[in-house]
Enzyme design. Sequence first.
Site, PDB file in Angstrom:
ATOM      1  N   GLY A  42     -49.461   6.099  69.341  1.00  0.00           N
ATOM      2  CA  GLY A  42     -48.895   5.612  68.079  1.00  0.00           C
ATOM      3  C   GLY A  42     -47.438   5.994  67.866  1.00  0.00           C
ATOM      4  O   GLY A  42     -46.797   5.489  66.945  1.00  0.00           O
ATOM      5  N   GLU A  43     -46.893   6.882  68.719  1.00  0.00           N
ATOM      6  CA  GLU A  43     -45.463   7.221  68.576  1.00  0.00           C
ATOM      7  C   GLU A  43     -44.625   5.976  68.808  1.00  0.00           C
ATOM      8  O   GLU A  43     -44.921   5.178  69.695  1.00  0.00           O
ATOM      9  CB  GLU A  43     -45.061   8.251  69.646  1.00  0.00           C
ATOM     10  CG  GLU A  43     -45.161   9.668  69.182  1.00  0.00           C
ATOM     11  CD  GLU A  43     -44.659  10.649  70.245  1.00  0.00           C
ATOM     12  OE1 GLU A  43     -43.779  10.272  71.051  1.00  0.00           O
ATOM     13  OE2 GLU A  43     -45.173  11.769  70.267  1.00  0.00           O
ATOM     14  N   LYS A 199     -49.944  -1.193  28.170  1.00  0.00           N
ATOM     15  CA  LYS A 199     -50.843  -0.798  29.269  1.00  0.00           C
ATOM     16  C   LYS A 199     -50.952   0.727  29.351  1.00  0.00           C
ATOM     17  O   LYS A 199     -49.975   1.423  29.151  1.00  0.00           O
ATOM     18  CB  LYS A 199     -50.273  -1.346  30.591  1.00  0.00           C
ATOM     19  CG  LYS A 199     -51.014  -0.912  31.830  1.00  0.00           C
ATOM     20  CD  LYS A 199     -50.323  -1.408  33.099  1.00  0.00           C
ATOM     21  CE  LYS A 199     -49.436  -0.352  33.719  1.00  0.00           C
ATOM     22  NZ  LYS A 199     -48.886  -0.719  35.031  1.00  0.00           N
ATOM     23  N   ASP A 225     -42.650  -8.692  36.683  1.00  0.00           N
ATOM     24  CA  ASP A 225     -42.830  -7.307  37.140  1.00  0.00           C
ATOM     25  C   ASP A 225     -42.021  -7.090  38.413  1.00  0.00           C
ATOM     26  O   ASP A 225     -41.624  -8.060  39.076  1.00  0.00           O
ATOM     27  CB  ASP A 225     -44.318  -7.036  37.412  1.00  0.00           C
ATOM     28  CG  ASP A 225     -44.687  -5.573  37.154  1.00  0.00           C
ATOM     29  OD1 ASP A 225     -43.772  -4.734  37.101  1.00  0.00           O
ATOM     30  OD2 ASP A 225     -45.881  -5.278  37.024  1.00  0.00           O
ATOM     31  N   THR A 230     -52.328  -3.718  43.600  1.00  0.00           N
ATOM     32  CA  THR A 230     -53.717  -4.193  43.599  1.00  0.00           C
ATOM     33  C   THR A 230     -53.902  -5.412  42.691  1.00  0.00           C
ATOM     34  O   THR A 230     -54.968  -6.010  42.671  1.00  0.00           O
ATOM     35  CB  THR A 230     -54.647  -3.086  43.078  1.00  0.00           C
ATOM     36  OG1 THR A 230     -54.275  -2.780  41.723  1.00  0.00           O
ATOM     37  CG2 THR A 230     -54.544  -1.829  43.931  1.00  0.00           C
TER      38      THR A 230
HETATM   39  C1  R5P Z   1     -45.741  -0.268  37.391  1.00  0.00           C
HETATM   40  O1  R5P Z   1     -44.938   0.449  36.794  1.00  0.00           O
HETATM   41  C2  R5P Z   1     -45.302  -1.383  38.290  1.00  0.00           C
HETATM   42  O2  R5P Z   1     -44.204  -2.073  37.754  1.00  0.00           O
HETATM   43  C3  R5P Z   1     -46.432  -2.346  38.574  1.00  0.00           C
HETATM   44  O3  R5P Z   1     -46.843  -2.952  37.350  1.00  0.00           O
HETATM   45  C4  R5P Z   1     -47.620  -1.674  39.187  1.00  0.00           C
HETATM   46  O4  R5P Z   1     -47.239  -0.756  40.173  1.00  0.00           O
HETATM   47  C5  R5P Z   1     -48.561  -2.700  39.783  1.00  0.00           C
HETATM   48  O5  R5P Z   1     -49.666  -2.051  40.321  1.00  0.00           O
HETATM   49  P1  R5P Z   1     -51.085  -2.761  40.397  1.00  0.00           P
HETATM   50  O6  R5P Z   1     -50.848  -4.166  40.892  1.00  0.00           O
HETATM   51  O7  R5P Z   1     -51.887  -1.941  41.383  1.00  0.00           O
HETATM   52  O8  R5P Z   1     -51.679  -2.718  39.022  1.00  0.00           O
END
Ligand code: R5P
Length: 319
Positions: A42-43, A199, A225, A230
Amino acid sequence: MSGIDGRTKLFSGNSNPKLANDIARLLGTKISPLELTQFSDGEIRCEIPDHVRHHHTFIIQSTSAPVNDNLMEIMLLADALRRQNVSSITAVIPYYGYARQDRKPGFSRTPITSRVVAKMLQGVGIGQFIYIDIHSEQQGGFFDNPVINISAAPIVVADIYRHVDMSNLVVVSPDAGGVARTRAIAKQLDDAPLAIVDKRRPEANVSEVMNIVGDVEGKDCVLVDDLIDTAGTLCKAGKALKENGARSVRAYATHAVFSGKAYDNIANSVIDEVVVTDTIKLFDFPPPNIRQISVAGLIAETIRRLRSHQSISQIYTGT
Ligand code: R5P
């Protein structure tokens, strides 16, 4: 766009060769040859076959998954370049990983990973950094050398103008931390109204929506964003917006990290469309409600201006 001078060489690691090739093509050149392989344990092994001495070099590589391998490729390539006495090394890291751990909250016993990575990269002789929409802009302070934080906003804004009914638009931040970013986009969209999703994160990679601040009833909502990991944040925000009467929900994010069940979460969500840029190569078989737009032009223009000693900010201000 005019081409690039003969004293400039572009290199790509294995994280996103398509983006690197697109950038090179726009600059009228090719990615320089590079042997970048792995030993059986893996190096990583790296060798530059061509002459590079006294050239200005650019390493184009996102530190997306596999994060540590992609980071190590940059480190080894930079070391190989500096041992050839190149004139300069610029790391173009469209997606700068490890950026979410950018502070030590309270009395937590945690590292500041973004700073660790910045120091490591500078330690191998990289003199300048270009990244796109880093998680928090103040992280530029972890670098002693110059950094250029490109914004994907121009292509995001242009795409929103093309696809969304501007008379019914509300731009939405998926959390309090993203308000400045979202407000900047809303401003470029004729000062569109803003809403905020309240959130909470009970633990890493788990999000809970508490409230929507702002009026979204009957509106076409655009969530903005910096990254989708995820897709928990996004999908829960989308659901809350629809439950609060939104007519449609679209999402824009610069970095398509897409780990875990992101594809399933997005495919099964109420979100009409998710638009991401190509800072990170998409995994195979994305769901049909994901669309990609390219940052290649923005990066190519930034490199071209750097090499011709022109202003970078003019890309955004047009002045
Ligand atoms: C948070 O501060 C980021 O801007 C994203 O909203 C976040 O990292 C997204 O993560 P996930 O899709 O896992 O909820």
